[in-house]
Design a protein around this motif. Structure first.
Motif, PDB file in Angstrom:
ATOM      1  N   UNK A   1       0.827  -1.218   0.000  1.00 47.00           N
ATOM      2  CA  UNK A   1       0.000   0.000   0.000  1.00 47.00           C
ATOM      3  C   UNK A   1       0.851   1.253   0.000  1.00 47.00           C
ATOM      4  N   UNK A   2       0.263   2.355  -0.489  1.00 44.82           N
ATOM      5  CA  UNK A   2       0.969   3.639  -0.562  1.00 44.82           C
ATOM      6  C   UNK A   2       0.498   4.607   0.514  1.00 44.82           C
ATOM      7  N   UNK A   3      -0.384   4.168   1.405  1.00 42.33           N
ATOM      8  CA  UNK A   3      -0.922   5.040   2.441  1.00 42.33           C
ATOM      9  C   UNK A   3      -0.167   4.840   3.747  1.00 42.33           C
ATOM     10  N   UNK A   4       0.270   5.925   4.348  1.00 47.10           N
ATOM     11  CA  UNK A   4       1.010   5.840   5.602  1.00 47.10           C
ATOM     12  C   UNK A   4       0.185   5.171   6.695  1.00 47.10           C
ATOM     13  N   UNK A   5      -1.144   5.336   6.641  1.00 49.22           N
ATOM     14  CA  UNK A   5      -2.002   4.762   7.675  1.00 49.22           C
ATOM     15  C   UNK A   5      -1.948   3.239   7.711  1.00 49.22           C
ATOM     16  N   UNK A   6      -1.474   2.617   6.625  1.00 50.31           N
ATOM     17  CA  UNK A   6      -1.385   1.156   6.581  1.00 50.31           C
ATOM     18  C   UNK A   6      -0.207   0.625   7.372  1.00 50.31           C
ATOM     19  N   UNK A   7       0.677   1.522   7.843  1.00 50.04           N
ATOM     20  CA  UNK A   7       1.924   1.085   8.444  1.00 50.04           C
ATOM     21  C   UNK A   7       2.066   1.516   9.898  1.00 50.04           C
ATOM     22  N   UNK A   8       0.973   1.514  10.609  1.00 49.64           N
ATOM     23  CA  UNK A   8       1.021   1.732  12.039  1.00 49.64           C
ATOM     24  C   UNK A   8       1.816   0.597  12.687  1.00 49.64           C
ATOM     25  N   UNK A   9       2.662   0.911  13.641  1.00 49.66           N
ATOM     26  CA  UNK A   9       3.514  -0.106  14.269  1.00 49.66           C
ATOM     27  C   UNK A   9       2.683  -1.207  14.913  1.00 49.66           C
ATOM     28  N   UNK A  10       1.524  -0.849  15.432  1.00 48.48           N
ATOM     29  CA  UNK A  10       0.665  -1.843  16.051  1.00 48.48           C
ATOM     30  C   UNK A  10       0.146  -2.826  15.004  1.00 48.48           C
TER      31      UNK A  10
ATOM     32  N   UNK B   1      16.286  -4.733  12.533  1.00 45.50           N
ATOM     33  CA  UNK B   1      15.971  -3.337  12.198  1.00 45.50           C
ATOM     34  C   UNK B   1      14.473  -3.090  12.406  1.00 45.50           C
ATOM     35  N   UNK B   2      13.733  -2.762  11.348  1.00 44.55           N
ATOM     36  CA  UNK B   2      12.294  -2.558  11.503  1.00 44.55           C
ATOM     37  C   UNK B   2      11.638  -3.799  12.102  1.00 44.55           C
ATOM     38  N   UNK B   3      12.097  -4.978  11.675  1.00 45.88           N
ATOM     39  CA  UNK B   3      11.559  -6.217  12.230  1.00 45.88           C
ATOM     40  C   UNK B   3      11.851  -6.366  13.708  1.00 45.88           C
ATOM     41  N   UNK B   4      12.977  -5.813  14.164  1.00 39.95           N
ATOM     42  CA  UNK B   4      13.295  -5.842  15.592  1.00 39.95           C
ATOM     43  C   UNK B   4      12.429  -4.862  16.362  1.00 39.95           C
ATOM     44  N   UNK B   5      12.174  -3.699  15.766  1.00 41.00           N
ATOM     45  CA  UNK B   5      11.302  -2.718  16.427  1.00 41.00           C
ATOM     46  C   UNK B   5       9.882  -3.266  16.548  1.00 41.00           C
ATOM     47  N   UNK B   6       9.417  -3.942  15.495  1.00 37.72           N
ATOM     48  CA  UNK B   6       8.124  -4.631  15.579  1.00 37.72           C
ATOM     49  C   UNK B   6       8.180  -5.701  16.666  1.00 37.72           C
ATOM     50  N   UNK B   7       9.339  -6.370  16.756  1.00 38.50           N
ATOM     51  CA  UNK B   7       9.506  -7.408  17.759  1.00 38.50           C
ATOM     52  C   UNK B   7       9.403  -6.892  19.180  1.00 38.50           C
ATOM     53  N   UNK B   8       9.843  -5.664  19.421  1.00 37.73           N
ATOM     54  CA  UNK B   8       9.707  -5.074  20.755  1.00 37.73           C
ATOM     55  C   UNK B   8       8.244  -5.073  21.187  1.00 37.73           C
ATOM     56  N   UNK B   9       7.356  -4.849  20.234  1.00 34.65           N
ATOM     57  CA  UNK B   9       5.923  -4.895  20.512  1.00 34.65           C
ATOM     58  C   UNK B   9       5.449  -6.340  20.666  1.00 34.65           C
TER      59      UNK B   9
ATOM     60  N   UNK C   1       2.613 -10.718  23.043  1.00 37.43           N
ATOM     61  CA  UNK C   1       2.438 -12.170  23.003  1.00 37.43           C
ATOM     62  C   UNK C   1       3.412 -12.870  23.943  1.00 37.43           C
ATOM     63  N   UNK C   2       3.700 -12.257  25.073  1.00 43.71           N
ATOM     64  CA  UNK C   2       4.757 -12.780  25.941  1.00 43.71           C
ATOM     65  C   UNK C   2       4.597 -14.262  26.303  1.00 43.71           C
ATOM     66  N   UNK C   3       3.396 -14.790  26.544  1.00 46.45           N
ATOM     67  CA  UNK C   3       3.314 -16.223  26.851  1.00 46.45           C
ATOM     68  C   UNK C   3       3.688 -17.098  25.648  1.00 46.45           C
ATOM     69  N   UNK C   4       3.520 -16.552  24.441  1.00 49.88           N
ATOM     70  CA  UNK C   4       3.773 -17.350  23.235  1.00 49.88           C
ATOM     71  C   UNK C   4       5.184 -17.164  22.699  1.00 49.88           C
ATOM     72  N   UNK C   5       5.900 -16.140  23.167  1.00 47.59           N
ATOM     73  CA  UNK C   5       7.252 -15.851  22.672  1.00 47.59           C
ATOM     74  C   UNK C   5       8.209 -15.914  23.863  1.00 47.59           C
ATOM     75  N   UNK C   6       8.754 -17.081  24.177  1.00 41.36           N
ATOM     76  CA  UNK C   6       9.559 -17.227  25.385  1.00 41.36           C
ATOM     77  C   UNK C   6      10.963 -16.651  25.276  1.00 41.36           C
ATOM     78  N   UNK C   7      11.411 -16.352  24.072  1.00 38.75           N
ATOM     79  CA  UNK C   7      12.786 -15.894  23.875  1.00 38.75           C
ATOM     80  C   UNK C   7      12.844 -15.176  22.537  1.00 38.75           C
ATOM     81  N   UNK C   8      13.649 -14.094  22.443  1.00 36.25           N
ATOM     82  CA  UNK C   8      13.694 -13.311  21.212  1.00 36.25           C
ATOM     83  C   UNK C   8      15.086 -12.763  20.953  1.00 36.25           C
ATOM     84  N   UNK C   9      15.364 -12.532  19.670  1.00 32.20           N
ATOM     85  CA  UNK C   9      16.596 -11.879  19.226  1.00 32.20           C
ATOM     86  C   UNK C   9      16.194 -10.636  18.448  1.00 32.20           C
TER      87      UNK C   9
END
Length: 265
Positions: A81-90, A114-122, A127-135
């Protein structure tokens, strides 16, 4: 499959429709019963560019993991998509959740860059019970893509005015290197990250599970990434020697440290 071809061999994507109507391309390797690692790539990259061509999929599957990856919206074979509204971090974080739900994955390790890591912070908090460990590799401690000069990219698209900002030129070079990138969609991502819904990672609400942070020694975000690691009760920081933001994913040191960390789980 083994040998050099495995570095670049891609399965056909499987598409899923997420809540706001966009198609997300997903890929899977390994045995379904094996521990799952979800891979989420960086800005202007893709599953193939960030994880397959660099050896991550090869090494993770060799280590006994199942790999589940997606092209983030705006990238790879996913909708652009070309709309900024489609790319909310949430929404980017919800896309990851949708992939796990569609593949019926109850628990997965998370690896993002990078961006995938910033998304990962969320994701690791949502999903903390489902993600027991992260890089989280090359994660900025501020708004993602904040150093990209949006105005210069807008002028480039509008009338071809050359970009002069050095950091922005680096991002454009990255975008041009990956086939199929859509500059208007990538610009929308940068604009979406500047929305009021995207806030700096809050160390007060840091992930509680074990998280390994890894950033190149030549990366401008290294001190911010190190600070986020220090804020996590079970944070760990790995400095990737002689690597900057754009070539750190290809580091063998990074891959080896990440796999050893995931095996601890």
């Amino acid at each position: 499959m083994t040998g050099p071809q495995f570095l670049t061999q891609m399965p056909e994507p499987k598409f899923l429709m997420v809540g706001d109507g966009y198609r997300i391309a997903t890929y899977s390797w390994g045995e379904d019963a094996a521990p799952t690692v979800a891979l989420v790539h960086g800005f202007a990259s893709s599953t193939k560019d960030n994880w397959v061509a660099t050896g991550w999929v090869r090494d993770l599957t060799a280590a006994g993991f199942r790999v589940l990856a997606l092209d983030q919206r705006g990238h790879g074979a996913s909708d652009k998509p070309h709309e900024a509204s489609a790319f909310d971090i949430r929404q980017l974080a919800l896309d990851v959740e949708s992939v796990l739900d569609t593949y019926l994955v109850d628990e997965a390790f998370y690896v993002g860059y990078s961006l995938g890591a910033r998304v990962g912070w969320e994701v690791v908090q949502d999903l903390s019970p489902r993600v027991p460990r992260a890089v989280l590799g090359g994660v900025p401690d501020g708004i993602p893509l904040a150093r990209l000069d949006v105005a210069q990219v807008r002028r480039l698209i509008a009338d071809g005015t050359p970009v002069t900002d050095r950091v922005t030129l680096n991002y454009l070079a990255l975008a041009e290197r990956v086939p199929g990138n859509d500059l208007r969609s990538l610009l929308a991502i940068a604009e979406g990250m500047r929305s009021s819904h995207t806030v700096d990672p809050d160390p007060v609400h840091a992930p509680q599970q074990p998280v390994m942070f890894a950033t190149g020694s030549l990366d401008a975000v290294i001190e911010g990434s190190r600070a986020l690691a220090a804020a996590c009760p079970q944070g760990r920081f790995v400095e990737i020697p002689d690597r900057h933001h754009f070539n750190a994913p290809g580091s063998r040191v990074f891959r080896s440290a990440a796999i050893a960390f995931l095996r601890e789980g």
